[in-house]
Structures are given as C-alpha cells and as structure tokens.
Write a protein that holds these residues in place. Structure first.
Motif, PDB file in Angstrom:
ATOM      1  N   ARG A  51       0.938  -1.202  -0.130  1.00  0.00           N
ATOM      2  CA  ARG A  51      -0.167   0.006  -0.144  1.00  0.00           C
ATOM      3  C   ARG A  51       0.814   1.086  -0.071  1.00  0.00           C
ATOM      4  O   ARG A  51       0.684   2.289  -0.768  1.00  0.00           O
ATOM      5  CB  ARG A  51      -0.919   0.020   1.163  1.00  0.00           C
ATOM      6  CG  ARG A  51      -2.013   1.120   1.179  1.00  0.00           C
ATOM      7  CD  ARG A  51      -1.795   2.157   1.956  1.00  0.00           C
ATOM      8  NE  ARG A  51      -2.881   3.098   1.992  1.00  0.00           N
ATOM      9  CZ  ARG A  51      -2.619   4.604   1.760  1.00  0.00           C
ATOM     10  NH1 ARG A  51      -1.575   4.944   1.604  1.00  0.00           N
ATOM     11  NH2 ARG A  51      -3.727   5.400   1.720  1.00  0.00           N
ATOM     12  N   HIS A  52       2.133   1.381   0.773  1.00  0.00           N
ATOM     13  CA  HIS A  52       2.744   2.341   0.942  1.00  0.00           C
ATOM     14  C   HIS A  52       3.485   2.774  -0.437  1.00  0.00           C
ATOM     15  O   HIS A  52       3.991   3.673  -0.940  1.00  0.00           O
ATOM     16  CB  HIS A  52       3.847   2.288   1.798  1.00  0.00           C
ATOM     17  CG  HIS A  52       4.430   3.642   2.364  1.00  0.00           C
ATOM     18  ND1 HIS A  52       3.790   4.638   2.620  1.00  0.00           N
ATOM     19  CD2 HIS A  52       5.919   3.747   2.143  1.00  0.00           C
ATOM     20  CE1 HIS A  52       4.893   5.560   2.590  1.00  0.00           C
ATOM     21  NE2 HIS A  52       5.911   5.364   2.808  1.00  0.00           N
ATOM     22  N   ILE A 135      -8.472   0.998  -6.734  1.00  0.00           N
ATOM     23  CA  ILE A 135      -8.009   1.966  -5.811  1.00  0.00           C
ATOM     24  C   ILE A 135      -9.096   2.304  -4.819  1.00  0.00           C
ATOM     25  O   ILE A 135      -8.838   2.626  -3.784  1.00  0.00           O
ATOM     26  CB  ILE A 135      -7.834   3.230  -6.838  1.00  0.00           C
ATOM     27  CG1 ILE A 135      -6.664   3.059  -7.587  1.00  0.00           C
ATOM     28  CG2 ILE A 135      -7.708   4.573  -5.792  1.00  0.00           C
ATOM     29  CD1 ILE A 135      -5.131   2.999  -6.888  1.00  0.00           C
ATOM     30  N   ASP A 136     -10.199   2.277  -5.366  1.00  0.00           N
ATOM     31  CA  ASP A 136     -11.581   2.610  -4.573  1.00  0.00           C
ATOM     32  C   ASP A 136     -11.459   1.519  -3.421  1.00  0.00           C
ATOM     33  O   ASP A 136     -11.730   1.660  -2.340  1.00  0.00           O
ATOM     34  CB  ASP A 136     -12.840   2.403  -5.380  1.00  0.00           C
ATOM     35  CG  ASP A 136     -12.988   3.739  -6.225  1.00  0.00           C
ATOM     36  OD1 ASP A 136     -12.472   4.827  -5.982  1.00  0.00           O
ATOM     37  OD2 ASP A 136     -13.969   3.753  -6.939  1.00  0.00           O
ATOM     38  N   ASP A 137     -11.397   0.018  -3.929  1.00  0.00           N
ATOM     39  CA  ASP A 137     -11.415  -0.599  -2.826  1.00  0.00           C
ATOM     40  C   ASP A 137     -10.288  -0.769  -1.698  1.00  0.00           C
ATOM     41  O   ASP A 137     -10.387  -0.983  -0.780  1.00  0.00           O
ATOM     42  CB  ASP A 137     -11.155  -2.437  -3.493  1.00  0.00           C
ATOM     43  CG  ASP A 137     -12.249  -2.760  -4.484  1.00  0.00           C
ATOM     44  OD1 ASP A 137     -13.591  -2.033  -4.178  1.00  0.00           O
ATOM     45  OD2 ASP A 137     -12.240  -3.344  -5.152  1.00  0.00           O
ATOM     46  N   VAL A 211      -4.483  -8.320  -0.368  1.00  0.00           N
ATOM     47  CA  VAL A 211      -3.001  -8.814  -0.807  1.00  0.00           C
ATOM     48  C   VAL A 211      -2.967  -8.693  -2.199  1.00  0.00           C
ATOM     49  O   VAL A 211      -2.089  -8.260  -2.802  1.00  0.00           O
ATOM     50  CB  VAL A 211      -2.348  -9.744   0.072  1.00  0.00           C
ATOM     51  CG1 VAL A 211      -0.769 -10.061  -0.715  1.00  0.00           C
ATOM     52  CG2 VAL A 211      -1.919  -9.565   1.702  1.00  0.00           C
ATOM     53  N   GLY A 212      -3.767  -9.588  -2.867  1.00  0.00           N
ATOM     54  CA  GLY A 212      -3.584  -9.595  -4.195  1.00  0.00           C
ATOM     55  C   GLY A 212      -4.159  -8.659  -4.856  1.00  0.00           C
ATOM     56  O   GLY A 212      -3.398  -7.992  -6.019  1.00  0.00           O
ATOM     57  N   THR A 213      -5.064  -7.696  -4.410  1.00  0.00           N
ATOM     58  CA  THR A 213      -5.199  -6.431  -5.158  1.00  0.00           C
ATOM     59  C   THR A 213      -4.098  -5.439  -4.986  1.00  0.00           C
ATOM     60  O   THR A 213      -3.743  -4.708  -5.963  1.00  0.00           O
ATOM     61  CB  THR A 213      -6.440  -5.772  -4.540  1.00  0.00           C
ATOM     62  OG1 THR A 213      -7.691  -6.630  -4.758  1.00  0.00           O
ATOM     63  CG2 THR A 213      -6.847  -4.546  -5.026  1.00  0.00           C
ATOM     64  N   LEU A 214      -3.741  -5.314  -3.781  1.00  0.00           N
ATOM     65  CA  LEU A 214      -2.536  -4.357  -3.619  1.00  0.00           C
ATOM     66  C   LEU A 214      -1.182  -4.761  -4.263  1.00  0.00           C
ATOM     67  O   LEU A 214      -0.641  -3.867  -4.930  1.00  0.00           O
ATOM     68  CB  LEU A 214      -2.056  -4.451  -1.972  1.00  0.00           C
ATOM     69  CG  LEU A 214      -3.140  -3.835  -1.291  1.00  0.00           C
ATOM     70  CD1 LEU A 214      -2.655  -4.372   0.433  1.00  0.00           C
ATOM     71  CD2 LEU A 214      -2.830  -2.204  -1.187  1.00  0.00           C
ATOM     72  N   LYS A 215      -0.873  -6.053  -4.458  1.00  0.00           N
ATOM     73  CA  LYS A 215       0.273  -6.346  -5.156  1.00  0.00           C
ATOM     74  C   LYS A 215      -0.236  -6.200  -6.596  1.00  0.00           C
ATOM     75  O   LYS A 215       0.755  -5.686  -7.388  1.00  0.00           O
ATOM     76  CB  LYS A 215       0.382  -8.152  -5.034  1.00  0.00           C
ATOM     77  CG  LYS A 215       1.731  -8.582  -5.780  1.00  0.00           C
ATOM     78  CD  LYS A 215       1.901 -10.102  -5.457  1.00  0.00           C
ATOM     79  CE  LYS A 215       2.934 -10.501  -6.225  1.00  0.00           C
ATOM     80  NZ  LYS A 215       3.274 -12.099  -5.990  1.00  0.00           N
TER      81      LYS A 215
END
Length: 236
Positions: A51-52, A135-137, A211-215
């Motif tokens: 996220r960072h 991004i919204d999620d 984690v999947g979305t962030l990655k």
C-alpha cells in the motif's frame, strides 16, 4: 537506469519512485515466504508495504509530470514543494496519504497531457479499466495508511475483520465443516459445564484478497514508474 546508481536526493522525482521500489521488493519477499511462515496476521505488514509503495509511485508520477512539463501546483511553481488538489484547495503532498486524491490528480495529468505523451513517447499509456475500482477498494479499506499498521484505528468495525482469527458462530462452524469436509483452525471457549460460549475461527480469505489487489496495483504502478523515468527523465 541511471537513477539506480544515484543518491535519492539526486533523482528527478526526489527518490519517491526508488523508495517505492524498495517497499514493493520487501512486500514481494514477505509474500513469497508468507505461505510457509507460521506467523499469524503476516498479511498486515505485507499489505502495508504494498500500500505504501502504491502511494509513493503515485507521488513519483505526479512530481515527474509537474517538473518535466513545468506544470505549477496551483499557485506553487513546478520546482517548488509538491501539492495535490483536494477539493477546492491545493494541499502539500507530504500531508496527503489517501490514495484517492493522488490517483485523481495522476489521472488528470495523463488526460491533460495525452497529446504530449502521444507525440513524445513510445509507450502505450493505457491502464486497465478495473484500476479505478481497485483504488476505490484499497481506499475503502485504508484511506489514511493506518489500517495495516495498527491493531486499533478509528474504525472499530473494520478492526474486527483485520485479524485472520475472527469471532464465529458455533452452529455455522459445524455446518461449514459438514459441508466442506475441510480442516479448520478454531478456538472454542467453554464454560464450567463444557458448553461452548465463544467460537473463533481462522479465515484468511479476505486477507488474501486484499494482498492480491495491492500486489497487482503495485506491480502496475511499478511498470508505469519505469516507463515514466525512461521516457520523460532520461533515466535520471
């Protein structure tokens, strides 16, 4: 690229992209080892790092656009302190940690300078149609870069689903076991008569989804950063 060998303060984007790379690399290393690790809630540091990294990649892209194309930050010159439009005001970028205002400005820069990019670069700058929803999620989960860092935030409802162990219903647990026939990690709290009074079950489905979305988003912006540095800054 040249910037990889230079001190961070000598980078065209003041080092934001390179530091984003380091956070993403660390997240990848944690994610690769997470399945074999015995540590509970290992998704939290992994999620925070991704996220960072996303936040830093967005800030890097914004700085590159403003400096390369001499676009002022509202009333602040392009070589001044970076600012982000948030509503009707331009706020110092270092005070902005939500992804949504950064992403909106990121998109507006690509839209406003689409002709320049078409005429001066060889990159296809198209982004997946789902990116805005991703991004919204992420923003819905962590709008201030605190959710993955602390056990307690201002949103107690979200905090309840942060852990991979969650309060459960004993009857629902039995139904799932009978239906799925899969092992489950469960803590049963009994009273003095051995009646079940509380049930806590392991559930990492949501953690894996986050984690999947962030990655995925971090990888996309990493590629975008590399293209911007190669096309607009000459690798600096």
């Amino acid at each position: 690229m040249l910037y990889m060998m230079l001190p961070l303060d000598r980078h065209f984007d003041s080092g934001f992209g390179a530091v984003a790379d380091s956070f993403r690399d660390a997240a990848d290393a944690l994610e690769d080892s997470r399945e074999s690790a015995s540590t509970l809630n290992a998704h939290l540091p992994t999620s925070f790092l991704y996220r960072h990294a996303i936040e830093l990649y967005l800030k890097s892209a914004i700085i590159i656009f403003h400096r390369k194309l001499n676009v002022p930050y509202g009333g602040t010159p392009a070589n001044g302190e970076p600012h982000i439009p948030d509503g009707t005001k331009w706020k110092p970028m270092y005070n902005i940690h939500g992804l949504l205002p950064l992403y909106r400005h990121f998109c507006s820069l690509f839209e406003d300078h689409a002709d320049y990019l078409t005429n001066h670069t060889n990159t296809d700058w198209g982004f997946p149609a789902e990116l805005g929803q991703w991004i919204d999620d992420i923003e819905a989960t962590d709008s201030s870069s605190t959710f993955f860092r602390y056990p307690v935030t201002k949103d107690k409802a979200k905090d309840k689903v942060k852990s991979v162990f969650r309060e459960d219903s004993y009857d629902a647990l039995l139904s799932r076991v009978e239906t799925n026939k899969k092992p489950t990690k469960t803590l049963l709290m009994l009273d003095q008569d051995n009646n079940v009074v509380e049930t806590f079950s392991h559930d990492d489905n949501r953690a894996k989804e986050i984690v999947g979305t962030l990655k995925q988003v971090a990888e996309l912006f990493s590629d975008c950063h590399a293209a911007l540095v190669g096309e607009l800054t000459g690798g600096a």
